[in-house]
Design an enzyme around this catalytic site. Structure first.
Site, PDB file in Angstrom:
ATOM      1  N   ASP A 118       0.856  -1.082   0.057  1.00  0.00           N
ATOM      2  CA  ASP A 118       0.135   0.016   0.075  1.00  0.00           C
ATOM      3  C   ASP A 118       0.886   1.363  -0.050  1.00  0.00           C
ATOM      4  OD1 ASP A 118      -2.264   1.432   0.304  1.00  0.00           O
ATOM      5  OD2 ASP A 118      -3.144  -0.080   1.579  1.00  0.00           O
ATOM      6  N   ASP A 131     -10.355   2.940  -3.589  1.00  0.00           N
ATOM      7  CA  ASP A 131     -11.109   1.737  -2.859  1.00  0.00           C
ATOM      8  C   ASP A 131     -12.523   1.566  -3.568  1.00  0.00           C
ATOM      9  OD1 ASP A 131      -8.858   1.508  -1.383  1.00  0.00           O
ATOM     10  OD2 ASP A 131      -9.864   1.363   0.388  1.00  0.00           O
TER      11      ASP A 131
HETATM   12  C1  GAL Z   1      -6.203   0.880   0.912  1.00  0.00           C
HETATM   13  C2  GAL Z   1      -6.075  -0.176   0.357  1.00  0.00           C
HETATM   14  C3  GAL Z   1      -7.205  -1.154   0.590  1.00  0.00           C
HETATM   15  C4  GAL Z   1      -6.859  -1.814   1.965  1.00  0.00           C
HETATM   16  C5  GAL Z   1      -6.737  -0.771   2.827  1.00  0.00           C
HETATM   17  C6  GAL Z   1      -6.210  -1.203   4.330  1.00  0.00           C
HETATM   18  O1  GAL Z   1      -5.397   1.953   0.982  1.00  0.00           O
HETATM   19  O2  GAL Z   1      -6.459   0.472  -0.928  1.00  0.00           O
HETATM   20  O3  GAL Z   1      -7.330  -2.115  -0.282  1.00  0.00           O
HETATM   21  O4  GAL Z   1      -5.810  -2.441   1.814  1.00  0.00           O
HETATM   22  O5  GAL Z   1      -5.771   0.209   2.714  1.00  0.00           O
HETATM   23  O6  GAL Z   1      -6.050  -0.012   5.179  1.00  0.00           O
END
Ligand code: GAL
Length: 667
Positions: free
Chosen positions: A226, A313
């Protein structure tokens, strides 16, 4: 106007970024708002100096010079889109061993595993802290009891167990020092604990030791990296000022490419790739980039990782599903075996895609399959109903996704209401999706021409949901229920005897240089109301800067192909000053008709088209101007591994839409 960050008080920020109901990236929208102005200026200067557009810098190598090699990523192991399960959509950061193992067992018991759903991926929430002073990552053993292996907790018992079940194991980290939850949703469960240093659980400064631990010692097969830690910790962020976290000058700004250090963020992700090559040893691995389309990842994600997120997301809403779908629609040429576009995980099972919405659930699933998205289930599989299992378990649709040719579906018809996608499969047949984006019924017509099949012969359509078959000639009328996506496998007589159109083989075409000098966000992306901001502020503004890139069967910016008044329904369109790498698998001839598309914004400038074979010039067109009739060009490519198609513009023709119309590889 958005207030500058200095005007937002710490209290305001806390209330903006911590509603319990928000998903991890959700509350980030608030913090995306702005970095301080001085930081923007400083980073922007850095970005300009380190710009990837080396062609314009004196003394730097000319990126249009053919190299005779395939430059998109082929390290790691993702010859077809990875499939499996991930904890995030189902459990957010409230993940534990019981949930992970129950999901793994469900994959096995339902036989989804034998269909290909093999990766069992732990997302945010597994970490406890980084031990001091040795820096070893500690696991939240209260949630993962099998990791209590003595002084050095280890995930090895869990990965051994998953491997013994015939599955693969995935882990999650961040490219910065801190995690998404820490920065944007501090009231999330299972936040890292301890001192500032102990709470630095991300890879920054620890790439080699962490990747060695995760892959060589703990035996993971997959990592999702991430990007929050490289985004939200500017020196003046309240959480930095309060001493909670160390500052890390932001490398990505979701709202601004100029304020992003594109070369810097790429370097960090590339370093993880290097560590994976070292520490995964001979074992296959998957490297998943999660930068949500920011940091101009559209230009480099395919060169660095096995899959790369194209959007923020996904949410369990129809509108958000369309948003995420739209970020990959025009990018078929940017996805290949080894480097896939990732519009985020499946939300089948939840919200607008729950058991009460089978039409929407099927549409979401079929579209992800057709667009070669990684099929990563985000549902609590303990609750799976037989109808839902029939969706994930539709072997005919999974086969579209896992087809060995690796061609992402190409947009054949486009409108805000209906779309038709066509995907060429390894056996020459076609996957077809006819999409109703609206809440009203839609009448659609599918033509043999959209399938590149002759209008005179029979086209057989097998409906991959109902398994019924029908035959048509020329065209067929279809009625779609609200939100329905019909999916077919089509067979018929190919229009081109003895070859394939290049636009049917996007998995073999890599836009190594796509001519985009100034990336802009794609305006065709559906702008949904995001759950994290609602209708507060000016509205959603997708940042995925893919607009204007190379396209199959279209000119750049989605325009139809037309040269000097003549329309073509096939070809590759790209902005001038581009170089396409094409894997040749035994074809003897490459032919096309080249010219400047009628959608050019001006008549100025000329474009020269060249065909290269393994680094040798094979053919060159005369300089083509706007309004010149398309000129035939061809080359013998027998024995050539990599064909390169270069379109070079003069000073004024640099941004001209350069078309390889009717481009074909012939036997
Ligand atoms: C976001 C990511 C998600 C999930 C989340 C966890 O940045 O896009 O898929 O991993 O963080 O905090």
């Amino acid at each position: 106007m958005i207030p500058p960050r200095q005007a937002i008080t710490a209290t305001q920020e806390t209330s903006m970024t911590s509603p319990r109901t928000m998903a991890g990236a959700d509350a980030r929208a608030a913090a995306r708002i702005a970095a301080p102005r001085w930081a923007l200026v400083a980073v922007a200067l850095g970005a300009i100096l380190s710009s990837a557009h080396a062609a314009s810098l004196p003394g730097s190598p000319d990126p249009l010079v053919p190299t005779g090699r395939w430059s998109a990523n082929s390290d790691g192991s993702a010859p077809v889109p990875p499939m499996g399960w991930n904890s995030w959509n189902a459990f957010n950061s409230d993940v534990d061993e019981e949930k992970v193992l129950a999901s793994a067992q469900a994959l096995v018991d339902t036989k989804l595993a034998t269909l290909g759903y093999r990766y069992v991926n732990i997302d945010d929430g597994w970490w406890l802290k980084r031990r001091q002073p040795d820096g070893r990552m500690m696991i939240r053993t209260s949630h993962f009891p099998s990791a209590r292996t003595g002084a050095n907790p280890s995930f090895r018992p869990l990965t051994d167990r998953l491997h013994a079940m015939g599955l693969k194991a995935g882990i999650y980290s961040d490219i910065g020092r801190n995690s998404c939850g820490q920065i944007y949703t501090p009231d999330f469960k299972n936040q890292p604990e301890g001192s500032v240093a102990e709470r630095e659980v991300g890879l920054y400064g620890h790439v080699d030791e962490d990747i060695r631990l995760y892959f060589a010692e703990w035996n993971f097969d997959f990592i999702k990296v991430d990007g929050c830690g490289a985004r939200g910790l500017a020196a003046d962020a309240p959480r930095v000022r309060s001493g909670l976290y160390r500052a890390l000058p932001p490398l990505v700004d979701m709202q601004s490419l100029a304020a992003s250090d594109v070369a810097g963020i790429r370097r960090l992700y590339a370093a993880v790739g290097t560590a994976l090559r070292t520490h995964a040893g001979q074992r296959p691995y998957v490297y998943s980039l999660c930068l949500w389309g920011a940091g101009d990842v559209r230009t480099w994600g395919k060169d660095v990782g096995n899959m790369s997120r194209t959007s923020d997301d996904i949410q369990p809403s129809w509108a958000r599903m369309l948003t995420n779908l739209d970020t990959v629609t025009h990018r078929a040429l940017y996805a290949h075996p080894g480097s896939w576009n990732d519009p985020d995980m499946l939300f089948v099972g939840t919200g607008d895609f729950d058991a009460a919405h089978p039409v929407e659930a099927r549409a979401h699933f079929a579209l992800w399959a057709m667009l070669n998205a990684p099929l990563i289930i985000g549902y609590d599989l303990r609750k799976l109903t037989p109808d839902q299992l029939a969706i994930f378990g539709n072997a005919d649709i999974v086969a579209l996704n896992q087809d060995a040719a690796g061609n992402q579906a190409v947009l054949a018809y486009d409108s805000d209401d209906a779309q038709i996608f066509v995907k060429t499969l390894a056996d020459g047949s076609k996957g077809v999706a006819v999409v109703n984006r609206t809440a009203q019924p839609v009448k659609a017509v599918l033509t043999a021409a959209q399938l590149k099949m002759t209008a005179q012969g029979d086209v057989r359509l097998r409906d991959l949901w109902s398994k019924t078959e029908r035959t048509f000639r020329g065209e067929t009328a279809l009625t779609l229920a609200p939100h329905e996506t019909l999916v077919f496998r089509a067979t018929g007589t190919h229009r081109l005897a003895g070859g394939v159109y290049l636009s049917e083989q996007p998995g073999r075409v890599n836009p190594a240089v796509d001519g985009i000098a100034r990336p802009t966000p794609d305006p065709t992306i559906h702008r949904s109301i995001t759950p994290w901001t609602g209708t507060r502020g000016p509205g959603d503004h997708p940042q995925y800067g893919g607009w204007g890139g190379a396209e199959a069967d279209r000119a750049p910016y989605g325009a139809p192909i037309r040269i000097a008044g003549t329309a073509f329904d096939t070809g590759i369109g790209v902005l001038a000053n581009a170089r396409l790498e094409v894997r040749n698998q035994g074809s003897a001839r490459f032919t096309a008709r080249v010219g400047v598309n009628d959608s050019a914004p001006s008549r100025a400038g000329k474009v020269v088209f060249e065909i290269w074979g393994d680094g040798r010039l094979l053919a060159r067109s005369k300089p083509m101007a706007f309004g010149d009739a398309a000129a035939p060009i061809e080359a013998r490519v027998a024995g050539v591994g990599i064909v390169e198609l270069v379109a070079r513009g003069d000073a004024e023709g640099m941004a001209s839409p350069a078309i390889w119309a009717d481009a074909a590889l012939l036997r």
